[in-house]
Motif scaffolding. Structure first.
Motif, PDB file in Angstrom:
ATOM      1  N   VAL A 404     132.257  81.806  62.340  1.00 30.96           N
ATOM      2  CA  VAL A 404     133.225  81.616  61.796  1.00 30.96           C
ATOM      3  C   VAL A 404     134.463  82.050  62.204  1.00 30.96           C
ATOM      4  CG1 VAL A 404     134.568  83.544  59.701  1.00 30.96           C
ATOM      5  CG2 VAL A 404     131.377  83.376  60.499  1.00 30.96           C
ATOM      6  N   PRO A 405     136.147  80.793  62.300  1.00 33.54           N
ATOM      7  CA  PRO A 405     137.122  81.091  62.694  1.00 33.54           C
ATOM      8  C   PRO A 405     137.505  82.443  62.791  1.00 33.54           C
ATOM      9  CG  PRO A 405     136.746  79.419  61.645  1.00 33.54           C
ATOM     10  CD  PRO A 405     135.546  79.504  61.160  1.00 33.54           C
ATOM     11  N   PRO A 406     138.289  83.457  63.767  1.00 28.52           N
ATOM     12  CA  PRO A 406     138.966  84.030  63.684  1.00 28.52           C
ATOM     13  C   PRO A 406     140.104  84.241  62.630  1.00 28.52           C
ATOM     14  CG  PRO A 406     139.448  82.998  65.616  1.00 28.52           C
ATOM     15  CD  PRO A 406     138.984  81.899  64.472  1.00 28.52           C
ATOM     16  N   GLU A 407     140.598  83.692  61.759  1.00 29.16           N
ATOM     17  CA  GLU A 407     141.558  83.961  60.680  1.00 29.16           C
ATOM     18  C   GLU A 407     140.413  83.803  59.457  1.00 29.16           C
ATOM     19  OE1 GLU A 407     140.674  79.195  61.479  1.00 29.16           O
ATOM     20  OE2 GLU A 407     141.521  80.910  62.563  1.00 29.16           O
ATOM     21  N   ASP A 408     139.020  83.530  59.451  1.00 30.52           N
ATOM     22  CA  ASP A 408     138.594  83.565  58.398  1.00 30.52           C
ATOM     23  C   ASP A 408     137.714  84.862  58.485  1.00 30.52           C
ATOM     24  OD1 ASP A 408     139.763  81.515  57.269  1.00 30.52           O
ATOM     25  OD2 ASP A 408     137.879  79.789  58.170  1.00 30.52           O
ATOM     26  N   ARG A 409     137.685  85.973  59.497  1.00 29.68           N
ATOM     27  CA  ARG A 409     136.301  86.533  59.815  1.00 29.68           C
ATOM     28  C   ARG A 409     136.821  87.899  58.637  1.00 29.68           C
ATOM     29  NH1 ARG A 409     136.610  86.730  66.348  1.00 29.68           N
ATOM     30  NH2 ARG A 409     135.057  84.357  66.722  1.00 29.68           N
ATOM     31  N   ALA A 443     129.369 101.847  50.551  1.00 32.37           N
ATOM     32  CA  ALA A 443     129.292 103.390  50.034  1.00 32.37           C
ATOM     33  C   ALA A 443     128.391 104.434  50.398  1.00 32.37           C
ATOM     34  CB  ALA A 443     128.359 102.205  49.045  1.00 32.37           C
ATOM     35  N   HIS A 444     128.002 104.216  51.513  1.00 32.92           N
ATOM     36  CA  HIS A 444     127.303 104.554  52.970  1.00 32.92           C
ATOM     37  C   HIS A 444     128.269 105.268  53.319  1.00 32.92           C
ATOM     38  CE1 HIS A 444     123.417 102.157  51.137  1.00 32.92           C
ATOM     39  NE2 HIS A 444     123.049 103.415  51.763  1.00 32.92           N
ATOM     40  N   GLY A 445     129.475 105.198  53.561  1.00 37.05           N
ATOM     41  CA  GLY A 445     130.966 105.862  54.582  1.00 37.05           C
ATOM     42  C   GLY A 445     130.311 104.634  55.910  1.00 37.05           C
ATOM     43  N   GLY A 446     130.336 104.020  55.254  1.00 33.60           N
ATOM     44  CA  GLY A 446     130.382 102.846  56.901  1.00 33.60           C
ATOM     45  C   GLY A 446     131.093 101.970  56.592  1.00 33.60           C
ATOM     46  N   ASP A 447     130.336 100.653  57.438  1.00 35.92           N
ATOM     47  CA  ASP A 447     131.452  99.461  56.716  1.00 35.92           C
ATOM     48  C   ASP A 447     131.070  98.036  57.713  1.00 35.92           C
ATOM     49  OD1 ASP A 447     133.622  97.406  56.519  1.00 35.92           O
ATOM     50  OD2 ASP A 447     135.246  98.140  57.564  1.00 35.92           O
ATOM     51  N   LEU A 448     131.438  97.212  57.265  1.00 38.20           N
ATOM     52  CA  LEU A 448     130.957  95.716  57.608  1.00 38.20           C
ATOM     53  C   LEU A 448     131.471  94.704  58.354  1.00 38.20           C
ATOM     54  CD1 LEU A 448     128.371  93.972  58.873  1.00 38.20           C
ATOM     55  CD2 LEU A 448     128.231  93.671  56.014  1.00 38.20           C
ATOM     56  N   THR A 449     131.663  94.517  58.883  1.00 40.07           N
ATOM     57  CA  THR A 449     132.929  93.682  59.984  1.00 40.07           C
ATOM     58  C   THR A 449     132.509  92.230  60.515  1.00 40.07           C
ATOM     59  OG1 THR A 449     132.806  94.689  61.771  1.00 40.07           O
ATOM     60  CG2 THR A 449     134.529  95.701  60.141  1.00 40.07           C
ATOM     61  N   CYS A 450     133.043  91.253  60.980  1.00 36.80           N
ATOM     62  CA  CYS A 450     132.349  89.875  61.081  1.00 36.80           C
ATOM     63  C   CYS A 450     133.766  90.204  62.322  1.00 36.80           C
ATOM     64  CB  CYS A 450     133.241  88.715  60.608  1.00 36.80           C
ATOM     65  SG  CYS A 450     132.849  87.286  61.911  1.00 36.80           S
ATOM     66  N   THR A 451     132.872  90.354  63.667  1.00 35.94           N
ATOM     67  CA  THR A 451     133.557  90.806  65.405  1.00 35.94           C
ATOM     68  C   THR A 451     133.449  89.518  65.891  1.00 35.94           C
ATOM     69  OG1 THR A 451     131.672  91.412  66.066  1.00 35.94           O
ATOM     70  CG2 THR A 451     133.461  92.508  65.335  1.00 35.94           C
ATOM     71  N   ASP A 452     134.257  89.637  66.926  1.00 35.79           N
ATOM     72  CA  ASP A 452     133.800  88.082  68.139  1.00 35.79           C
ATOM     73  C   ASP A 452     132.861  88.405  68.806  1.00 35.79           C
ATOM     74  OD1 ASP A 452     136.469  87.473  67.610  1.00 35.79           O
ATOM     75  OD2 ASP A 452     137.566  88.607  69.737  1.00 35.79           O
ATOM     76  N   PRO A 453     132.457  86.525  68.530  1.00 37.19           N
ATOM     77  CA  PRO A 453     131.362  87.194  69.705  1.00 37.19           C
ATOM     78  C   PRO A 453     130.864  87.236  70.496  1.00 37.19           C
ATOM     79  CG  PRO A 453     132.190  84.494  69.180  1.00 37.19           C
ATOM     80  CD  PRO A 453     132.781  86.073  67.976  1.00 37.19           C
ATOM     81  N   SER A 454     130.093  87.209  71.259  1.00 40.25           N
ATOM     82  CA  SER A 454     129.688  87.653  73.002  1.00 40.25           C
ATOM     83  C   SER A 454     129.448  86.067  73.673  1.00 40.25           C
ATOM     84  CB  SER A 454     128.593  88.131  73.430  1.00 40.25           C
ATOM     85  OG  SER A 454     128.561  89.487  73.136  1.00 40.25           O
ATOM     86  N   GLY A 458     128.301  81.941  68.788  1.00 40.08           N
ATOM     87  CA  GLY A 458     127.926  82.143  67.077  1.00 40.08           C
ATOM     88  C   GLY A 458     128.886  83.042  66.738  1.00 40.08           C
ATOM     89  N   ALA A 459     128.427  82.948  65.278  1.00 48.71           N
ATOM     90  CA  ALA A 459     129.301  84.600  64.868  1.00 48.71           C
ATOM     91  C   ALA A 459     128.101  85.977  64.755  1.00 48.71           C
ATOM     92  CB  ALA A 459     128.963  84.661  63.642  1.00 48.71           C
ATOM     93  N   ARG A 460     129.024  86.518  64.402  1.00 47.52           N
ATOM     94  CA  ARG A 460     128.713  88.812  64.835  1.00 47.52           C
ATOM     95  C   ARG A 460     129.122  89.304  64.042  1.00 47.52           C
ATOM     96  NH1 ARG A 460     129.622  93.249  68.218  1.00 47.52           N
ATOM     97  NH2 ARG A 460     128.404  94.176  68.962  1.00 47.52           N
ATOM     98  N   PHE A 461     127.845  90.065  63.539  1.00 45.78           N
ATOM     99  CA  PHE A 461     128.168  90.410  62.292  1.00 45.78           C
ATOM    100  C   PHE A 461     127.998  91.947  62.365  1.00 45.78           C
ATOM    101  CE2 PHE A 461     128.727  86.597  60.124  1.00 45.78           C
ATOM    102  CZ  PHE A 461     129.430  87.096  59.467  1.00 45.78           C
TER     103      PHE A 461
END
Length: 473
Positions: A404-409, A443-454, A458-461
């Motif tokens: 995923v491009p950085p500007e679209d993460r 809703a669980h008090g956490g979060d979901l993000t798309c970060t830089d892949p190693s 590819g992509a890293r969630f």
């Protein structure tokens, strides 16, 4: 609230108080003067009596005695034993005891023996002096009150100038000129505390105004997003519904002798389109529940076990992809069905990504082999890594797709958003999976993000959830 003029009120109040004080002072002075005069009169009479007694003992003549005793402040009448009288005091005054008098009988050698001496203070003179003093006190008091009232009338506006500054500032703010303040030099005085409170009130009002403006802007933006979302949702629903309607009409219009295979194919297409529409409706309902406040059924769950179950399901659906699970078991309190929904969405997206763009993996073959050394290297790979931090548990899902491009993460988590990359080229995607997954995570008090892949492959969630550590037994 009464709006009496402060200038008039302060002037009147101060003038009245000052006038009362001055009147009391004048009365006190007049009274004290009367007491002093009375004491002086008694003292003078006593001195004249003592002098007369002394002179009578010395055998002085009646004429000389009267000359020594009778003067401007005290008059005397000396009556000898043979009835002869001397002095300026008339017999009428002496007999009627008019004024303040004192009579005594003198003894001594000569003519004065058995003589009667009457002394009287010159009361008319003292009365004139006392009246003159009273008149002067009245004039002085009235003049002082007039001067005080005039001074206050012209001096109070200068004293109340800070209130005028507050009034001007309030009117300027009413006209929309925000940002100005009184900035008192000292807050230890009454006006200083009032000015400081006025500035604090203005800060609070402007803060509330900014918050209101920002809230209105957010409300307008939210309304615009809702309208856009409703329009996009209607557009998304229109496609499968249009397909269902077209296929239903085609089925109805088929002749009785139509090819059974064609009929079966149309039935399958009809079911597929209905399933697609139903899934979109389910996604919309999930979003509505998240916005309204999702009720979670929490219980203690091993995240590694949930991830392993989902990977086993994916292996059956995508046998051509290498799946890998790393990390130790991590236990926390979550809703297992909702976490499973998040993992299913992330793994489905990852499988779709690596299927759609295998050249991305080939271009980084060496890197991919280094990333997944324990896997039998093929054309696609998906890995799930579980770890813990100080206060959270993390589940990272990585793939070897195009990424995923950085500007679209961040934009990919907006509702009904599809990127122009291969990750969103699915024909059955609605663009609601990732927004739902992030909503469930929050809703669980956490979060979901798309970060830089190693190593940029590819992509890293990353799914972060609050960590519950079991107590050591």
């Amino acid at each position: 609230m009464k709006t009496v003029s402060l200038r008039r009120r302060v002037t009147l109040t101060t003038a009245v108080v000052s006038g009362l004080v001055l009147i009391l002072v004048a009365i006190s002075v007049h009274t004290l003067f009367g007491l002093v005069v009375t004491r002086s009169e008694n003292t003078l009479l006593t001195d004249r009596v003592q002098l007369a007694k002394q002179l009578s003992q010395d055998g002085i003549s009646p004429t000389e005695l009267v000359a020594r005793v009778d003067n401007r402040s005290a008059r005397a009448r000396l009556v000898l034993a043979d009835g002869q009288s001397f002095g300026s005091l008339s017999r009428l005054h002496a007999e009627d005891d008019v004024g303040k008098t004192r009579s005594l009988k003198l003894t001594g050698p000569g003519e004065i023996d058995n003589a009667r001496l009457t002394l009287e203070i010159d009361t008319p003179l003292l009365s004139r002096v006392q009246k003159r003093l009273g008149f002067l006190l009245i004039m002085a008091t009235a003049s002082a009150i007039a001067v005080i009232a005039a001074g206050l009338w012209f001096g109070v506006p200068r004293t109340l100038a800070p209130l005028d500054d507050m009034t001007r500032l309030a009117r300027e703010i009413t006209r929309g000129r925000l940002g100005r303040r009184l900035n008192p030099s000292s807050t230890d005085t009454e006006l200083g505390r009032t000015a400081a409170a006025f500035d604090e009130m203005l800060d609070a009002l402007e803060g509330a105004l900014r918050d209101t403006t920002a809230a209105e802007a957010r409300a307008r933006a939210s309304e615009a997003r809702i309208r856009t979302f409703v329009g996009d949702a209607a557009h998304e629903l229109r496609t499968p519904i249009a397909g269902i309607r077209a296929l239903a009409e085609a089925v109805v219009q088929q002749p009785a002798d139509a090819d059974p295979e064609d009929r079966q194919r149309m039935h399958l297409l009809l079911v597929r389109e209905a399933h697609r529409a139903g899934r979109l409706v389910d996604d919309l309902l999930d979003l509505a529940r998240i916005d309204a406040g999702l009720e979670l059924r929490r219980r203690s769950v091993d995240l590694r076990e949930l991830a392993a179950t989902q990977l086993d399901r994916m292996r059956m659906l995508h046998s051509d992809i290498d799946f890998r699970l790393e990390g130790l078991p991590v236990t926390t309190e979550v809703d297992p069905e909702r976490i499973t929904q998040i993992l299913a969405n992330l793994l489905t997206n990852a499988c779709q990504a690596v299927h759609t763009d295998p050249p991305a993996l080939v271009a980084h073959a060496d890197t991919a082999e280094n990333l997944y050394p324990a896997m039998e290297f093929r054309t696609a790979a998906v890995a799930v890594h579980i770890r813990t931090t100080t206060d959270s548990a993390e589940i990272a899902v990585t793939d070897t797709g195009s990424g995923v491009p950085p500007e679209d993460r961040e934009r990919i988590f907006d509702r009904l958003v599809r990127l122009d990359t291969s990750r969103d080229h699915r024909t059955d995607g609605s663009g609601l999976g990732l927004p739902i997954a992030r909503g469930l995570a929050r809703a669980h008090g956490g979060d979901l993000t798309c970060t830089d892949p190693s190593d940029a492959v590819g992509a890293r969630f990353v799914l972060r959830l609050p960590l519950i550590i079991d107590p050591v037994e």
